[in-house]
Scaffold this active site. Structure first.
Site, PDB file in Angstrom:
ATOM      1  N   ILE A  35       0.828  -1.211   0.000  1.00  0.00           N
ATOM      2  CA  ILE A  35       0.000   0.000   0.000  1.00  0.00           C
ATOM      3  C   ILE A  35       0.862   1.260   0.000  1.00  0.00           C
ATOM      4  O   ILE A  35       0.445   2.294  -0.517  1.00  0.00           O
ATOM      5  CB  ILE A  35      -1.019   0.010   1.161  1.00  0.00           C
ATOM      6  CG1 ILE A  35      -0.355  -0.149   2.528  1.00  0.00           C
ATOM      7  CG2 ILE A  35      -2.070  -1.063   0.951  1.00  0.00           C
ATOM      8  CD1 ILE A  35      -1.340  -0.017   3.679  1.00  0.00           C
ATOM      9  N   ALA A  42      12.866  -0.787   4.825  1.00  0.00           N
ATOM     10  CA  ALA A  42      13.888  -1.763   5.222  1.00  0.00           C
ATOM     11  C   ALA A  42      14.157  -2.788   4.140  1.00  0.00           C
ATOM     12  O   ALA A  42      15.107  -3.560   4.230  1.00  0.00           O
ATOM     13  CB  ALA A  42      13.463  -2.464   6.515  1.00  0.00           C
ATOM     14  N   THR A  92      -5.048  -0.078  10.989  1.00  0.00           N
ATOM     15  CA  THR A  92      -5.893  -1.117  10.422  1.00  0.00           C
ATOM     16  C   THR A  92      -7.176  -1.252  11.216  1.00  0.00           C
ATOM     17  O   THR A  92      -7.216  -0.933  12.409  1.00  0.00           O
ATOM     18  CB  THR A  92      -5.146  -2.468  10.428  1.00  0.00           C
ATOM     19  OG1 THR A  92      -6.048  -3.525  10.082  1.00  0.00           O
ATOM     20  CG2 THR A  92      -4.576  -2.773  11.807  1.00  0.00           C
ATOM     21  N   ASP A  93      -8.212  -1.760  10.569  1.00  0.00           N
ATOM     22  CA  ASP A  93      -9.459  -2.029  11.291  1.00  0.00           C
ATOM     23  C   ASP A  93      -9.330  -3.227  12.226  1.00  0.00           C
ATOM     24  O   ASP A  93     -10.180  -3.439  13.098  1.00  0.00           O
ATOM     25  CB  ASP A  93     -10.618  -2.243  10.318  1.00  0.00           C
ATOM     26  CG  ASP A  93     -10.406  -3.399   9.346  1.00  0.00           C
ATOM     27  OD1 ASP A  93      -9.313  -4.007   9.357  1.00  0.00           O
ATOM     28  OD2 ASP A  93     -11.319  -3.687   8.551  1.00  0.00           O
ATOM     29  N   GLU A  94      -8.247  -3.992  12.097  1.00  0.00           N
ATOM     30  CA  GLU A  94      -8.094  -5.187  12.922  1.00  0.00           C
ATOM     31  C   GLU A  94      -7.854  -4.863  14.396  1.00  0.00           C
ATOM     32  O   GLU A  94      -7.985  -5.739  15.257  1.00  0.00           O
ATOM     33  CB  GLU A  94      -6.976  -6.069  12.367  1.00  0.00           C
ATOM     34  CG  GLU A  94      -7.292  -6.576  10.971  1.00  0.00           C
ATOM     35  CD  GLU A  94      -6.308  -7.625  10.487  1.00  0.00           C
ATOM     36  OE1 GLU A  94      -5.863  -8.446  11.307  1.00  0.00           O
ATOM     37  OE2 GLU A  94      -5.998  -7.618   9.282  1.00  0.00           O
ATOM     38  N   TYR A 121      -0.187  -9.264  15.586  1.00  0.00           N
ATOM     39  CA  TYR A 121      -0.170  -8.172  14.608  1.00  0.00           C
ATOM     40  C   TYR A 121      -1.108  -7.050  15.021  1.00  0.00           C
ATOM     41  O   TYR A 121      -0.703  -5.886  15.135  1.00  0.00           O
ATOM     42  CB  TYR A 121      -0.562  -8.688  13.223  1.00  0.00           C
ATOM     43  CG  TYR A 121      -1.009  -7.589  12.285  1.00  0.00           C
ATOM     44  CD1 TYR A 121      -0.174  -6.511  11.993  1.00  0.00           C
ATOM     45  CD2 TYR A 121      -2.275  -7.615  11.700  1.00  0.00           C
ATOM     46  CE1 TYR A 121      -0.590  -5.484  11.156  1.00  0.00           C
ATOM     47  CE2 TYR A 121      -2.693  -6.595  10.859  1.00  0.00           C
ATOM     48  CZ  TYR A 121      -1.858  -5.538  10.588  1.00  0.00           C
ATOM     49  OH  TYR A 121      -2.269  -4.526   9.768  1.00  0.00           O
ATOM     50  N   LYS A 128      -0.319  -3.091  16.298  1.00  0.00           N
ATOM     51  CA  LYS A 128      -0.862  -1.895  15.649  1.00  0.00           C
ATOM     52  C   LYS A 128      -1.702  -1.077  16.627  1.00  0.00           C
ATOM     53  O   LYS A 128      -1.677   0.161  16.599  1.00  0.00           O
ATOM     54  CB  LYS A 128      -1.688  -2.283  14.423  1.00  0.00           C
ATOM     55  CG  LYS A 128      -0.879  -2.827  13.260  1.00  0.00           C
ATOM     56  CD  LYS A 128       0.113  -1.805  12.708  1.00  0.00           C
ATOM     57  CE  LYS A 128      -0.567  -0.674  11.975  1.00  0.00           C
ATOM     58  NZ  LYS A 128       0.417   0.261  11.357  1.00  0.00           N
ATOM     59  N   LYS A 145      -7.223 -22.158  -1.931  1.00  0.00           N
ATOM     60  CA  LYS A 145      -7.310 -22.631  -0.550  1.00  0.00           C
ATOM     61  C   LYS A 145      -8.235 -21.710   0.256  1.00  0.00           C
ATOM     62  O   LYS A 145      -8.129 -20.486   0.168  1.00  0.00           O
ATOM     63  CB  LYS A 145      -5.928 -22.649   0.098  1.00  0.00           C
ATOM     64  CG  LYS A 145      -4.851 -23.377  -0.706  1.00  0.00           C
ATOM     65  CD  LYS A 145      -5.119 -24.861  -0.814  1.00  0.00           C
ATOM     66  CE  LYS A 145      -3.984 -25.578  -1.551  1.00  0.00           C
ATOM     67  NZ  LYS A 145      -4.230 -27.030  -1.702  1.00  0.00           N
ATOM     68  N   LEU A 146      -9.106 -22.317   1.049  1.00  0.00           N
ATOM     69  CA  LEU A 146     -10.066 -21.554   1.840  1.00  0.00           C
ATOM     70  C   LEU A 146      -9.961 -21.953   3.299  1.00  0.00           C
ATOM     71  O   LEU A 146     -10.119 -23.123   3.649  1.00  0.00           O
ATOM     72  CB  LEU A 146     -11.487 -21.814   1.334  1.00  0.00           C
ATOM     73  CG  LEU A 146     -12.612 -21.044   2.031  1.00  0.00           C
ATOM     74  CD1 LEU A 146     -12.484 -19.547   1.749  1.00  0.00           C
ATOM     75  CD2 LEU A 146     -13.977 -21.554   1.583  1.00  0.00           C
ATOM     76  N   ARG A 206     -14.594  -9.906   5.308  1.00  0.00           N
ATOM     77  CA  ARG A 206     -13.676  -8.775   5.280  1.00  0.00           C
ATOM     78  C   ARG A 206     -14.299  -7.659   4.449  1.00  0.00           C
ATOM     79  O   ARG A 206     -15.079  -7.909   3.535  1.00  0.00           O
ATOM     80  CB  ARG A 206     -12.317  -9.182   4.685  1.00  0.00           C
ATOM     81  CG  ARG A 206     -11.598 -10.255   5.509  1.00  0.00           C
ATOM     82  CD  ARG A 206     -11.231  -9.739   6.877  1.00  0.00           C
ATOM     83  NE  ARG A 206     -10.582 -10.730   7.718  1.00  0.00           N
ATOM     84  CZ  ARG A 206     -11.202 -11.435   8.664  1.00  0.00           C
ATOM     85  NH1 ARG A 206     -12.513 -11.267   8.857  1.00  0.00           N
ATOM     86  NH2 ARG A 206     -10.544 -12.293   9.399  1.00  0.00           N
ATOM     87  N   ASP A 262      -8.150 -23.798   9.596  1.00  0.00           N
ATOM     88  CA  ASP A 262      -8.427 -22.394   9.861  1.00  0.00           C
ATOM     89  C   ASP A 262      -7.276 -21.763  10.637  1.00  0.00           C
ATOM     90  O   ASP A 262      -6.535 -22.438  11.360  1.00  0.00           O
ATOM     91  CB  ASP A 262      -9.729 -22.251  10.653  1.00  0.00           C
ATOM     92  CG  ASP A 262     -10.393 -20.899  10.471  1.00  0.00           C
ATOM     93  OD1 ASP A 262      -9.795 -20.036   9.802  1.00  0.00           O
ATOM     94  OD2 ASP A 262     -11.504 -20.715  10.989  1.00  0.00           O
ATOM     95  N   GLY A 279      -7.355 -18.061  16.132  1.00  0.00           N
ATOM     96  CA  GLY A 279      -7.900 -16.765  16.525  1.00  0.00           C
ATOM     97  C   GLY A 279      -8.439 -15.951  15.368  1.00  0.00           C
ATOM     98  O   GLY A 279      -8.439 -14.728  15.416  1.00  0.00           O
TER      99      GLY A 279
END
Length: 335
Positions: free
Chosen positions: A12, A33, A124-126, A151, A155, A206-207, A215, A273, A276
């Site tokens: 991005i 970096a 991020t929205d996370e 992650y 953030k 792959k799912l 999302r 999966d 978390g």
């Protein structure tokens, strides 16, 4: 205007550099970096009179301070994209996320405080955790933080640092929390380019699990235009959520990719999966739309996805060298 863009060789970040060159007369210094997630090719061919690339660590205080000190104009700013951002990697080894996302942000904050330079911090929205599938609400600027991975926790920590420096030290800063990006130059470890390149390389899509996770997708070009809008018109100290009303389940995205690429929509494999795994993200972008007048350009997700598929089909030489090692890493995790 002179902008210092951290992480400007990443997905991005590089899209933002291109957007700035196309829509403004600004000069850009990129600090990156150049880890595996960076792509020097994304910046190749840009005007050397307007773009300078510096390889270095955002947590290197001397380097960062020296670059920030060069921003002397009233409209000059730091745009902070640099981050470790792949959830799966954070589950395997959180340490780079702590260094880059937390220590790196602290280092930048101290530099802009010392030199009196404006900062825009990309988040991020996370950081908000997740929503239930049937929840009528969306994330807003007032949603409580509930990060669920190393992650997103790193953030969230960076966001809190920025707000603390604004309040305690009068640092001139704005923040934005964006939904999931897609588009050109995204590393093949990420969900959408992984599935596209699986098909292009003759593999299987792959799912994760049942694919119910939702999302809120936004094209990287729209994210870039929103950030530039905040730089030009945003109110100091404020947070803006960036989204394009692009909610789709992972199952819907996989089926759409397969259909657009001429395959049966059910021609995919279910895999283990993610630990978390957040259920649903959804952005309420009312503030940036009403207060700043921003609107997304890609309002049709299918059109944006088709353009992204075409881009990866035309840039095999860029992504193929990394593809095998990425798939081997996923395979070791049963994914």
């Amino acid at each position: 205007m002179h902008l210092l863009v951290t992480g400007g060789a990443g997905f991005i970040g590089s899209n933002f550099v291109h957007h700035v060159l196309e829509h403004t007369d600004a000069r850009v210094t990129v600090l990156d970096a150049m880890t595996y997630a960076a792509s020097p090719a994304a910046l190749a061919g840009l005007s050397q009179e307007r773009v300078r690339v510096v390889q270095g660590d955002v947590a290197d205080a001397d380097l960062v301070s020296g670059l920030v000190a060069q921003l002397t104009g009233p409209d000059d700013a730091v745009v902070h994209y640099a981050a470790e951002s792949h959830n799966d990697n954070s589950l395997r080894d959180p340490s780079p996320f702590i260094r880059t996302n937390i220590i790196g942000t602290y280092t930048l904050l101290e530099a802009v405080r010392q030199h009196g330079v404006r900062l825009h911090h990309i988040s991020t929205d996370e950081v908000y955790g997740d929503l239930e599938l049937d929840d009528p609400d969306k994330f807003t600027e007032h949603t409580a933080y509930r990060p669920s991975s190393p992650y997103s926790a790193s953030k969230a920590s960076a966001d809190h640092l920025v707000r603390a420096w604004v309040r305690s030290f009068d640092v001139r800063a704005t923040l934005s929390n964006c939904s999931n990006n897609y588009g050109p130059w995204q590393h093949v470890e990420k969900f959408i380019p992984r599935q596209i390149t699986n098909v292009l390389s003759g593999g299987r899509v792959k799912l994760y699990g049942a694919g119910a996770n939702v999302r809120d997708w936004i094209h990287a070009d729209d994210h870039s235009s929103a950030v530039l809008c905040i730089l030009e018109r945003g109110e100091q100290g404020q947070t803006y959520l960036i989204g394009a009303d692009g909610e789709r389940s992972n199952l819907e995205v996989v089926r759409l990719i397969l259909s657009l690429m001429g395959h049966d929509a059910d021609d995919f494999d279910h895999v283990t999966d993610r630990a978390g795994h957040d259920l649903r993200y959804a952005i309420d972008a009312t503030r940036i739309r009403e207060e700043l007048g921003w609107r997304p350009g890609f309002r049709d997700f299918e059109e944006g996805l088709q353009r992204t598929i075409d881009w990866y089909a035309d840039h095999r030489a860029w992504w193929e060298p990394a593809k095998q090692s990425v798939e081997q890493s996923y395979a070791r995790q049963g994914q």
